[in-house]
Design a protein around this motif. Structure first.
Motif, PDB file in Angstrom:
ATOM      1  N   ASN A 347       0.847  -1.203   0.000  1.00 29.63           N
ATOM      2  CA  ASN A 347       0.000   0.000   0.000  1.00 29.63           C
ATOM      3  C   ASN A 347       0.882   1.253   0.000  1.00 29.63           C
ATOM      4  OD1 ASN A 347      -1.731   2.109   0.552  1.00 29.63           O
ATOM      5  ND2 ASN A 347      -3.012   0.904   1.947  1.00 29.63           N
ATOM      6  N   LYS A 348       0.776   2.018  -1.078  1.00 29.96           N
ATOM      7  CA  LYS A 348       1.672   3.186  -1.224  1.00 29.96           C
ATOM      8  C   LYS A 348       1.345   4.283  -0.207  1.00 29.96           C
ATOM      9  CE  LYS A 348       3.357   2.363  -5.771  1.00 29.96           C
ATOM     10  NZ  LYS A 348       3.279   0.947  -5.593  1.00 29.96           N
ATOM     11  N   ALA A 349       0.129   4.262   0.324  1.00 29.10           N
ATOM     12  CA  ALA A 349      -0.278   5.301   1.290  1.00 29.10           C
ATOM     13  C   ALA A 349       0.546   5.231   2.580  1.00 29.10           C
ATOM     14  CB  ALA A 349      -1.765   5.160   1.611  1.00 29.10           C
ATOM     15  N   TYR A 350       1.063   4.037   2.910  1.00 26.33           N
ATOM     16  CA  TYR A 350       1.828   3.920   4.161  1.00 26.33           C
ATOM     17  C   TYR A 350       3.014   4.891   4.187  1.00 26.33           C
ATOM     18  CZ  TYR A 350      -0.553  -0.643   4.718  1.00 26.33           C
ATOM     19  OH  TYR A 350      -1.469  -1.659   4.817  1.00 26.33           O
ATOM     20  N   ALA A 351       3.626   5.098   3.023  1.00 25.18           N
ATOM     21  CA  ALA A 351       4.826   5.942   2.972  1.00 25.18           C
ATOM     22  C   ALA A 351       4.504   7.395   3.307  1.00 25.18           C
ATOM     23  CB  ALA A 351       5.459   5.851   1.593  1.00 25.18           C
ATOM     24  N   LYS A 352       3.230   7.783   3.131  1.00 34.00           N
ATOM     25  CA  LYS A 352       2.877   9.190   3.357  1.00 34.00           C
ATOM     26  C   LYS A 352       2.071   9.380   4.640  1.00 34.00           C
ATOM     27  CE  LYS A 352       2.401   9.641  -1.595  1.00 34.00           C
ATOM     28  NZ  LYS A 352       1.442   9.049  -2.479  1.00 34.00           N
ATOM     29  N   ASP A 353       2.068   8.404   5.514  1.00 30.10           N
ATOM     30  CA  ASP A 353       1.234   8.509   6.713  1.00 30.10           C
ATOM     31  C   ASP A 353       1.620   9.745   7.537  1.00 30.10           C
ATOM     32  OD1 ASP A 353       0.316   8.018   9.529  1.00 30.10           O
ATOM     33  OD2 ASP A 353      -0.507   6.250   8.555  1.00 30.10           O
ATOM     34  N   PRO A 354       0.655  10.618   7.860  1.00 23.23           N
ATOM     35  CA  PRO A 354       1.001  11.856   8.579  1.00 23.23           C
ATOM     36  C   PRO A 354       1.529  11.627   9.994  1.00 23.23           C
ATOM     37  CG  PRO A 354      -1.394  11.601   8.325  1.00 23.23           C
ATOM     38  CD  PRO A 354      -0.757  10.523   7.520  1.00 23.23           C
ATOM     39  N   ARG A 355       1.288  10.440  10.545  1.00 22.84           N
ATOM     40  CA  ARG A 355       1.732  10.194  11.927  1.00 22.84           C
ATOM     41  C   ARG A 355       3.251  10.048  12.056  1.00 22.84           C
ATOM     42  NH1 ARG A 355      -2.678   5.534  12.883  1.00 22.84           N
ATOM     43  NH2 ARG A 355      -2.129   5.203  10.710  1.00 22.84           N
ATOM     44  N   TYR A 356       3.949   9.833  10.927  1.00 19.48           N
ATOM     45  CA  TYR A 356       5.418   9.743  10.999  1.00 19.48           C
ATOM     46  C   TYR A 356       6.025  11.053  11.485  1.00 19.48           C
ATOM     47  CZ  TYR A 356       4.939   5.562   8.062  1.00 19.48           C
ATOM     48  OH  TYR A 356       4.600   4.342   7.550  1.00 19.48           O
ATOM     49  N   LYS A 357       5.358  12.157  11.101  1.00 19.98           N
ATOM     50  CA  LYS A 357       5.890  13.479  11.486  1.00 19.98           C
ATOM     51  C   LYS A 357       5.893  13.606  13.014  1.00 19.98           C
ATOM     52  CE  LYS A 357       5.282  18.291  10.070  1.00 19.98           C
ATOM     53  NZ  LYS A 357       4.952  18.972  11.292  1.00 19.98           N
ATOM     54  N   ASP A 358       4.776  13.174  13.616  1.00 18.66           N
ATOM     55  CA  ASP A 358       4.662  13.201  15.073  1.00 18.66           C
ATOM     56  C   ASP A 358       5.737  12.318  15.704  1.00 18.66           C
ATOM     57  OD1 ASP A 358       3.127  13.617  17.635  1.00 18.66           O
ATOM     58  OD2 ASP A 358       2.854  11.446  17.443  1.00 18.66           O
ATOM     59  N   VAL A 369      11.514   2.873   9.082  1.00 19.72           N
ATOM     60  CA  VAL A 369      10.254   2.225   8.693  1.00 19.72           C
ATOM     61  C   VAL A 369      10.528   1.438   7.416  1.00 19.72           C
ATOM     62  CG1 VAL A 369       7.825   2.580   8.071  1.00 19.72           C
ATOM     63  CG2 VAL A 369       8.967   4.200   9.619  1.00 19.72           C
ATOM     64  N   VAL A 370      10.254   0.131   7.429  1.00 26.07           N
ATOM     65  CA  VAL A 370      10.459  -0.676   6.219  1.00 26.07           C
ATOM     66  C   VAL A 370       9.086  -1.112   5.700  1.00 26.07           C
ATOM     67  CG1 VAL A 370      11.588  -2.687   5.202  1.00 26.07           C
ATOM     68  CG2 VAL A 370      12.663  -1.493   7.127  1.00 26.07           C
ATOM     69  N   LEU A 371       8.816  -0.749   4.433  1.00 27.22           N
ATOM     70  CA  LEU A 371       7.540  -1.075   3.807  1.00 27.22           C
ATOM     71  C   LEU A 371       7.667  -2.373   3.018  1.00 27.22           C
ATOM     72  CD1 LEU A 371       6.786   2.502   2.448  1.00 27.22           C
ATOM     73  CD2 LEU A 371       6.089   1.539   4.636  1.00 27.22           C
ATOM     74  N   ASN A 372       6.511  -3.032   2.825  1.00 27.32           N
ATOM     75  CA  ASN A 372       6.491  -4.294   2.098  1.00 27.32           C
ATOM     76  C   ASN A 372       7.444  -5.307   2.752  1.00 27.32           C
ATOM     77  OD1 ASN A 372       5.273  -5.753   0.159  1.00 27.32           O
ATOM     78  ND2 ASN A 372       6.306  -4.816  -1.583  1.00 27.32           N
ATOM     79  N   ALA A 373       7.542  -5.241   4.037  1.00 28.24           N
ATOM     80  CA  ALA A 373       8.524  -6.042   4.779  1.00 28.24           C
ATOM     81  C   ALA A 373       7.995  -7.451   5.047  1.00 28.24           C
ATOM     82  CB  ALA A 373       8.844  -5.355   6.098  1.00 28.24           C
TER      83      ALA A 373
END
Ligand code: SF4
Length: 461
Positions: A347-358, A369-373
């Protein structure tokens, strides 16, 4: 401190941490009263998922299969769906909803499940004029996304098919996402303390089902078809897991002007505060003293543990995205360092999750953060010593990584089959925050004892 997001560098997956899309839609289906999901595919697409549910909840669930074989896989299997619907309606007199869940094979051959549902509705009307059985096609091709997307798609399809605008109500929609029955109990407790009536979708509290004299060994969900219908009349929707129910909440806002608050998942004190503030904003209800006291108790429990035992301990977390990000936020609240977060689909949306900023703003460590892991990603990094981990948070599929490397592990998420009763207890809310902190502490204490690593501290704690 930094937060980096990257894709797994290897192609292919070794020891996947996620299940396929139809699994998520089936989970939504078993949480609905008088509902039997019909999985349109090979029997394994249903058997394997039923086994996972049985392992996790230690209960049996009714899920049907259209049981596709070679000829249907080549020539089309819509006849199997027709026969399946007919059999279910005849066999279960109380049946009210049949989600028809597609799979990789039936999406690939292009079976017209929507057309079958339309035809079957007409047939049912003639054959059973006194009954109303809702047939809801759910498209879940399993070669993209995972059970997370399947859950979201299932919720969206059911809400779109069943929600009906009638009279405005004072009720609040709460979309739970893929949480445990213990979390649902906690949500209902918070609503009741605040004097708010809820349409809780999906209400799995009844999965803690008693063994009764009639020896019925099956468990059923609590959410009714009326709850779904009423979602269009509510004062608002809170979707606790953005990736598992967020689309349905947004649909209700766009279609029926029901205001949607999507996230955060109420793991930890701050996220729970936001959940309660959101309930208050949408309903106008005051926050009662009982919840303020419960909050205080959770903070007290955490304060006893955080600085003394948790500070600077490095944590790897894997599982559903909302759970993983919520747990990472919780780790930062209690002085743990969430150094590695593993999310397991495309899911490409995971990379843009706004909670990472927090997370980045509050981080006391570098976070990767590793995606498609997959589970091998965690195993390899630990074995190669490219990462140093004091604690693992995740579901039971990672148990051998913890055992082989003697790393304490707290089970959270789905499936958890190697610890008793975990699904009965919340990770969300103030209760969930203190329980999570205490479970983590007890796992670290046991590790200190087995390794004789300053275990004497516990004599005087
Ligand atoms: S990946 Fe495809 S074949 Fe396998 S269980 Fe999922 S839907 Fe069925």
């Amino acid at each position: 401190m930094s937060l980096t997001i990257k894709n797994k560098e290897r192609s292919g997956v070794i020891n996947p941490m996620y299940n396929c899309q139809p699994c998520g839609a089936q989970f939504v289906g078993i949480g609905i009263k008088d509902c039997i999901p019909l999985v349109h595919g090979g029997q394994g697409c249903c058997t394997f998922v039923r086994l996972l549910f049985a392992q996790h909840f230690k209960e049996n669930f009714d899920i049907a299969s259209s049981s596709l074989h070679e000829s249907a896989a080549v020539l089309g299997g819509v006849k199997n769906v027709e026969v399946g619907i007919d059999t279910l309606v005849k066999r279960y007199p109380d049946l009210k909803v049949v989600p028809i869940i597609t799979t990789c094979s039936t999406e690939t051959i292009g079976d017209d499940v929507d057309g079958v549902a339309r035809k079957a509705r007409r047939t049912l009307k003639e054959q059973f004029p006194d009954r109303k059985v809702q047939l809801v096609p759910i498209h879940t091709p399993s070669y993209s996304g995972s059970h997370v997307k399947g859950y979201d798609t299932g919720m969206q399809a059911l809400v779109a098919a069943l929600a009906k605008k009638t009279e405005p109500s004072e009720k609040l929609n709460v979309f739970t996402g893929w949480l445990n029955p213990g979390d649902v109990t906690e949500i209902k407790y918070v609503l009741s303390e605040m004097g708010v009536e809820g349409n809780v979708l999906i209400d799995t509290e009844s999965f803690d089902s008693p063994t009764m004299p009639d020896k019925d060994t099956f468990a059923y969900g609590n959410t009714t078809i009326e709850d779904f219908m009423d979602t269009a009349n509510a004062v608002g929707t809170i979707a606790l897991c953005p990736y598992e129910g967020g689309t349905a909440a947004q649909y209700l806002q766009d279609e029926f002007e029901v205001p949607a608050v999507i996230g955060p998942t109420p793991i930890g004190i701050e996220n729970t505060d936001k959940f309660i503030q959101n309930i208050s904003k949408l309903t106008g209800k005051e926050v009662p003293q009982s919840l303020v006291e419960e909050r205080g108790k959770a903070i007290d429990a955490i304060a006893d543990l955080a600085h003394m035992f948790f500070a600077d301990k490095k944590v790897a977390i894997y599982g559903d995205p909302d759970l993983v990000i919520g747990l990472a936020q919780f780790c930062l609240e209690v002085e743990l360092q969430p150094v590695l977060l593993l999310l397991g689909d495309d899911n490409k949306a995971y990379a843009k999750d706004p909670r990472y900023k927090d997370l980045e703003e509050k981080a006391n460590c570098d976070i990767e953060v590793v995606l498609n892991a997959d589970m091998f990603e965690l195993e390899q990094r630990i074995k190669d010593k490219t990462i140093d981990v004091d604690l693992i948070l995740g579901h039971s599929k990672g148990r051998y990584i913890a055992i082989d490397n003697q790393i304490p592990m707290v089970r959270v998420g789905f499936p958890t089959f190697d610890r008793a009763g975990t699904w009965k207890y919340p990770v969300i809310g103030y209760k969930g925050a203190s329980m999570l902190a205490e479970n983590i502490a007890n796992a670290l204490f046991a590790d200190m004892e087995y390794k004789h690593n300053k275990e004497y501290i516990l004599n005087v704690w």
